[in-house]
Design a protein around this motif. Structure first.
Motif, PDB file in Angstrom:
ATOM      1  N   LEU A  83       2.039 -23.139 -26.739  1.00  0.00           N
ATOM      2  CA  LEU A  83       3.163 -22.211 -26.560  1.00  0.00           C
ATOM      3  C   LEU A  83       4.041 -22.172 -27.801  1.00  0.00           C
ATOM      4  N   ILE A  98       0.950 -15.740 -19.496  1.00  0.00           N
ATOM      5  CA  ILE A  98       0.561 -17.142 -19.411  1.00  0.00           C
ATOM      6  C   ILE A  98       0.075 -17.419 -17.993  1.00  0.00           C
ATOM      7  N   ASN A 144       8.684 -18.362 -26.401  1.00  0.00           N
ATOM      8  CA  ASN A 144       7.927 -17.169 -26.010  1.00  0.00           C
ATOM      9  C   ASN A 144       8.857 -16.115 -25.418  1.00  0.00           C
ATOM     10  N   ALA A 194       8.337 -22.436 -22.992  1.00  0.00           N
ATOM     11  CA  ALA A 194       8.087 -20.991 -22.933  1.00  0.00           C
ATOM     12  C   ALA A 194       9.378 -20.208 -23.100  1.00  0.00           C
TER      13      ALA A 194
END
Length: 558
Positions: A384, A393, A415, A411
């Motif tokens: 990640l 994901i 992300n 995350a």
């Protein structure tokens, strides 16, 4: 020869499961032995249940796109199970005992005993069926073959079904050799079995063939036009075209025709020679789908590693779903594919120890599917961090992840484009982790089913409601601690919801369900299965009032 019948002795492989690895409920292993409930109909935990049903997955970002639309499966097989029987027989009967939502079997394959080169032969195929809610002993007329078989494979298409599909047992009937001579004859086969070749073989085409083609309209077209036409053909058709004459053989060898390869529909034809053939033709391979391929073939893993390695500069999409030959060498070559944006490693049951840390060298991933793999938290976290563009994901059934809250924290921090998070039946998520997910403001799909079976969710859905107003799909199956008050903020803020799953939530009332139907204008699916406080009378009234919403309830399905 004597007539004999066998029930399943061993489950060899499967693509879908609804159970935890340490649970027998709905497990693939439940097809072992003779049926117990048939001819009763119902949602029996002692049967084998497939996870997906209907077309809902096709509306999800989790769905893998077809890398080569020309190569599609006309019967739409989504899943399979391979089972083995105690003895080998000359097959005459195969019976599948379907106990819940029958009609999903679309193909039955038999594995020829003692044959290693393309051992699978199709015994039966047919379109999926929409049937009444009754148990069924599915007993199709299978193809006559003069080979011994002790392993069969069922393929399923559940896209037309109203709910989950379950089978309880599989029976193989036929004739068993009475002597060693009979067994030796049957192992070799009395009559030859025709198996279609996928790749083109080497040919000597005479000049007379060239002259015969002068009358063909294609002879007036330049190579560029024929090449453009060939781009619309599937791989089988290209193989056949390559055998027409020298000119077509030359054109069908153009690398542009093989930039995208989807070999999944041809899993039963693919062998080492197939990979070698495409290695010669695919010089700039971008998308490769080897799902379901190569699990019975010695040396297949080595060729796949070489194939990926020779195309590592160009590969953007790679799917190795249910490729049980996956090993560290393949992972190493995959880790060098610097342009990779979509990686699917779902349901890999490899006998090798896979080093997922190799994937941390990738940095352009947008979609990552690790469903039912043995990956650990530290490797997920590293991946990640290395891939800031990750949008999808999928960590379903990743039971080795013990610190899912920390994975969520990573995350959220790294992300920022995250739109789909799925950790269905992954144990270690807590209410704090769910609160952190609310910081992913672009989330449209959130699958947290079965994550809170025995946990207190607290007020974490308040945070989701405030932080994720774009949600379209929310799965909260078996959040047993949920109440009306905890759900209410979602209904107030997430007006884009099309799918809402409350399966197994016993504490919610009919009032909150009706409020969901009233306040969510785009709602298409409401799953109230095993919500005991909801009556069929109320559901029937809702269906009349909200005909655009599909409402699932236990009393009706059972």
């Amino acid at each position: 020869m004597g007539r004999i019948e066998y029930y399943v002795q061993k489950v060899v492989d499967y693509t879908s499961r609804y159970n935890y690895s340490n649970s027998f409920y709905y497990s693939p292993n439940n097809v072992i032995g003779k049926y117990e409930h048939y001819p009763a109909y119902g949602d029996f935990p002692e049967a084998y249940c497939l996870r997906h049903y209907g077309n809902w997955l096709k509306c999800s970002e989790k769905l893998q796109p077809n890398y080569r639309p020309q190569d599609y499966d006309p019967l739409g097989a989504q899943d399979y199970i391979i089972v083995q029987f105690e003895g080998a027989v000359l097959p005459k009967d195969i019976c599948v005992y379907e106990v819940f939502n029958p009609g999903a079997v679309v193909r039955i394959w038999g594995k020829l005993l003692f044959r290693t080169d393309r051992p699978w032969i199709l015994l039966w195929e047919g379109a999926p069926e929409k049937l009444p809610h009754n148990a069924r002993k599915f007993h199709p007329k299978i193809r006559e073959v003069n080979y011994l078989i002790n392993t069969i494979r069922l393929e399923f298409n559940q896209s037309h079904l109203e709910y989950h599909y379950s089978i309880e047992a599989i029976l193989l009937g036929g004739y068993k050799p009475a002597s060693q001579i009979e067994k030796a004859i049957m192992s070799r086969g009395i009559s030859s079995v025709q198996i279609v070749e996928l790749e083109a073989s080497k040919m000597n085409i005479s000049s007379a063939d060239e002259q015969n083609n002068r009358l063909d309209c294609f002879s007036y077209l330049p190579n560029e036009v024929i090449l453009h036409i060939f781009q619309y053909l599937d791989l089988k058709s290209l193989s056949r075209c390559s055998r027409v004459n020298k000119r077509w053989n030359f054109i069908t060898s153009d690398a542009i025709l093989y930039q995208n390869l989807n070999l999944k529909p041809y899993w039963h034809l693919v062998n080492c020679d197939t990979i070698k053939c495409f290695m010669d033709k695919s010089k700039t391979l971008k998308k490769l789908d080897l799902s379901w391929c190569g699990n019975d073939i010695d040396g297949f893993d080595q060729l796949v590693a070489i194939f990926i390695g020779t195309n590592q500069k160009f590969l953007t999409h790679l799917s190795l779903a249910n490729c049980n030959f996956l090993n560290c060498q393949i992972m190493l070559e995959t880790s060098k594919c610097g342009e990779l944006v979509d990686l699917r490693l779902n349901n890999v049951k490899s006998c090798f120890t896979i080093n997922f840390s190799l994937l941390t060298s990738l940095n352009k991933l947008v979609c990552l599917d690790l469903t039912s793999t043995n990956i650990h938290d530290c490797h997920v976290i590293s991946i990640l961090k290395s891939n800031p563009h990750l949008s999808v994901i999928i960590l379903d059934l990743c039971e080795n992840i013990q610190r899912l809250d920390q994975v969520v924290d990573t995350a959220v921090e790294y992300n920022k484009k995250l739109s789909t998070w799925s950790s269905w039946k992954t144990f270690s998520l807590t209410a704090e982790g769910v609160k952190q997910l609310s910081n992913c403001h672009n989330l449209t799909e959130l699958d947290l089913g079965w994550c809170f079976v025995n946990k207190d969710p607290g007020n974490c859905l308040n945070y989701i409601a405030e932080g994720c107003p774009k949600l379209k799909r929310l799965i909260l199956s078996e959040w047993r601690g949920l109440t009306d008050n905890l759900i209410a903020p979602i209904l107030k803020s997430c007006k884009e919801l099309t799918q809402l799953d409350f399966l197994g939530i016993k504490n919610i009332s009919s009032q909150i369900c009706e409020k969901a139907l009233m306040s969510l204008p785009k709602l298409q699916l409401l799953d109230l299965y095993y919500c005991d406080s909801i009556s069929m009378e109320e559901v029937n009234l809702w269906r009349q009032k909200y005909p655009h919403v599909i409402i699932k309830v236990f009393n009706e399905c059972d």
